[in-house]
Design a protein around this motif. Sequence first.
Motif, PDB file in Angstrom:
ATOM      1  N   HIS A   1      -5.120  -8.484   0.532  1.00  0.00           N
ATOM      2  CA  HIS A   1      -5.204  -9.117   0.977  1.00  0.00           C
ATOM      3  C   HIS A   1      -5.930  -9.260   2.356  1.00  0.00           C
ATOM      4  O   HIS A   1      -7.522  -8.174   2.212  1.00  0.00           O
ATOM      5  CB  HIS A   1      -4.439  -8.462   2.155  1.00  0.00           C
ATOM      6  CG  HIS A   1      -3.984  -7.150   2.347  1.00  0.00           C
ATOM      7  ND1 HIS A   1      -3.302  -6.393   2.554  1.00  0.00           N
ATOM      8  CD2 HIS A   1      -5.169  -6.880   2.557  1.00  0.00           C
ATOM      9  CE1 HIS A   1      -3.732  -5.295   2.750  1.00  0.00           C
ATOM     10  NE2 HIS A   1      -4.583  -5.124   2.895  1.00  0.00           N
TER      11      HIS A   1
ATOM     12  N   HIS B   1      -7.441  -8.978   6.268  1.00  0.00           N
ATOM     13  CA  HIS B   1      -6.706  -9.143   7.898  1.00  0.00           C
ATOM     14  C   HIS B   1      -8.452  -8.412   8.868  1.00  0.00           C
ATOM     15  O   HIS B   1      -9.163  -7.991   8.740  1.00  0.00           O
ATOM     16  CB  HIS B   1      -5.988  -7.191   8.280  1.00  0.00           C
ATOM     17  CG  HIS B   1      -6.066  -6.436   6.592  1.00  0.00           C
ATOM     18  ND1 HIS B   1      -7.598  -5.361   7.800  1.00  0.00           N
ATOM     19  CD2 HIS B   1      -5.876  -5.709   6.287  1.00  0.00           C
ATOM     20  CE1 HIS B   1      -7.093  -4.628   6.691  1.00  0.00           C
ATOM     21  NE2 HIS B   1      -5.884  -4.734   6.138  1.00  0.00           N
TER      22      HIS B   1
ATOM     23  N   HIS C   1      -9.635  -7.775   0.502  1.00  0.00           N
ATOM     24  CA  HIS C   1      -9.877  -6.389  -0.982  1.00  0.00           C
ATOM     25  C   HIS C   1      -8.038  -5.848  -1.290  1.00  0.00           C
ATOM     26  O   HIS C   1      -7.206  -6.395  -0.643  1.00  0.00           O
ATOM     27  CB  HIS C   1     -10.017  -5.038   0.439  1.00  0.00           C
ATOM     28  CG  HIS C   1      -9.931  -4.570   1.512  1.00  0.00           C
ATOM     29  ND1 HIS C   1      -9.592  -5.617   2.843  1.00  0.00           N
ATOM     30  CD2 HIS C   1      -8.564  -4.192   1.939  1.00  0.00           C
ATOM     31  CE1 HIS C   1      -8.440  -5.352   4.032  1.00  0.00           C
ATOM     32  NE2 HIS C   1      -7.711  -4.353   2.802  1.00  0.00           N
TER      33      HIS C   1
ATOM     34  N   ARG D   1       0.533  -1.133  -0.019  1.00  0.00           N
ATOM     35  CA  ARG D   1       0.297   0.096   0.406  1.00  0.00           C
ATOM     36  C   ARG D   1       0.818   0.940   0.124  1.00  0.00           C
ATOM     37  O   ARG D   1       1.802   1.514   1.061  1.00  0.00           O
ATOM     38  CB  ARG D   1      -0.894   0.118   0.940  1.00  0.00           C
ATOM     39  CG  ARG D   1      -1.536  -1.089   1.074  1.00  0.00           C
ATOM     40  CD  ARG D   1      -3.075  -1.172   0.334  1.00  0.00           C
ATOM     41  NE  ARG D   1      -3.946  -1.937   0.467  1.00  0.00           N
ATOM     42  CZ  ARG D   1      -4.115  -3.214  -0.032  1.00  0.00           C
ATOM     43  NH1 ARG D   1      -2.936  -3.516  -1.068  1.00  0.00           N
ATOM     44  NH2 ARG D   1      -4.814  -4.514  -0.016  1.00  0.00           N
TER      45      ARG D   1
HETATM   46 FE   LIG Z   1      -6.176  -3.773   4.110  1.00  0.00          FE
END
Ligand SMILES: [Fe+2]
Length: 330
Positions: free
Chosen positions: A110, A112, A152, A74
């Motif tokens: 990924h 989380h 996402h 990111r």
């Molecule tokens: Fe994320």
Amino acid sequence: MQQVDRDQLAQAATLEELYGLIEGIGIAPGWAKPTPSLWPEPHKTFAPAHWRYEQARGALDAAGRLINTALAERRNLILFNPAAENSYGTVRTLVAAYQMIMPGEWARAHRHTPNALRLILDSEPGTYTEVDGVKIAMEPGDVLLTPNWSSHGHGNDSPARAYWLDFLDVPLVQLLEPMFFEPAENESGEAKDDAPPTTDSPFVFTLADTRKRLDAAPSDPTGPFGTHVELGNPALATIALSMMRLSARTPTAPLKTTANNIYAVVQGAGATTVDGERFAWQRGDVIAAPAWRPHFHEAADDALILRVSDEPVMRKLGFYRVEGQEPQAH
Ligand SMILES: [Fe+2]
């Protein structure tokens, strides 16, 4: 741990001797703590603070030249609170970040346990977040959710850079410890869904819909949240969102609450005063109003502000208080 038997402890001749013996077995005297463990009202640990979109945008544009999404996962800039010894959270429980993806990029999928949401600042059609395999369009002013454990990734098939704000409860998850993270299975480096992006999803609140709801909402320009609507109920298990419409030159009522609040400017210009510090803001700016810091807003023209709050956490745990109101009974 040292081996100290009961008789040795029972026969300690002085307090100093007792302290020395019990320290070795992981016990401290509650009556002689170096710092108190209870206090009359919340400490103001986190600071009022302001971040400017224009500055973040400059830094993101540099990052666009200097790092790609394959390396960065990111490309984001974390808004860390300037409080002493803090290097991550924007307020105690939440973190905000500016993020940008370049035309043609894919920020790989990924998932989380931390809950996340995004407020889109600048994008063109063709920018999307893929949530659990469905491409959701990202248009300016839209708010997009990726709850706990939803997969996402972000894609940009438009010719323009796309900028947004992320908000996550990562600091809370770090504190409570239930952190899990994993890359998406079979991540190929690009989005899997070939369908065009949609806004027909429970994970997105479009600005167009939110404006319609605001038009129909009870007018409350001098309330603590101005005229407002809630996005979701709450939007995420740990995060409540409301879109606030401020009337020009009409200050909102001061709010002092145990909830932590972050405000992001969707439209207009104005100022927010947090515990006596005045921050003049523009579109895309972020203001932190940490717990128990009284604050109010005043717009220069008609403005929209997204309020991002940990109020659901405080309510569920029985810790939600607003000065001037009776605490919840239990
Ligand atoms: Fe994320």
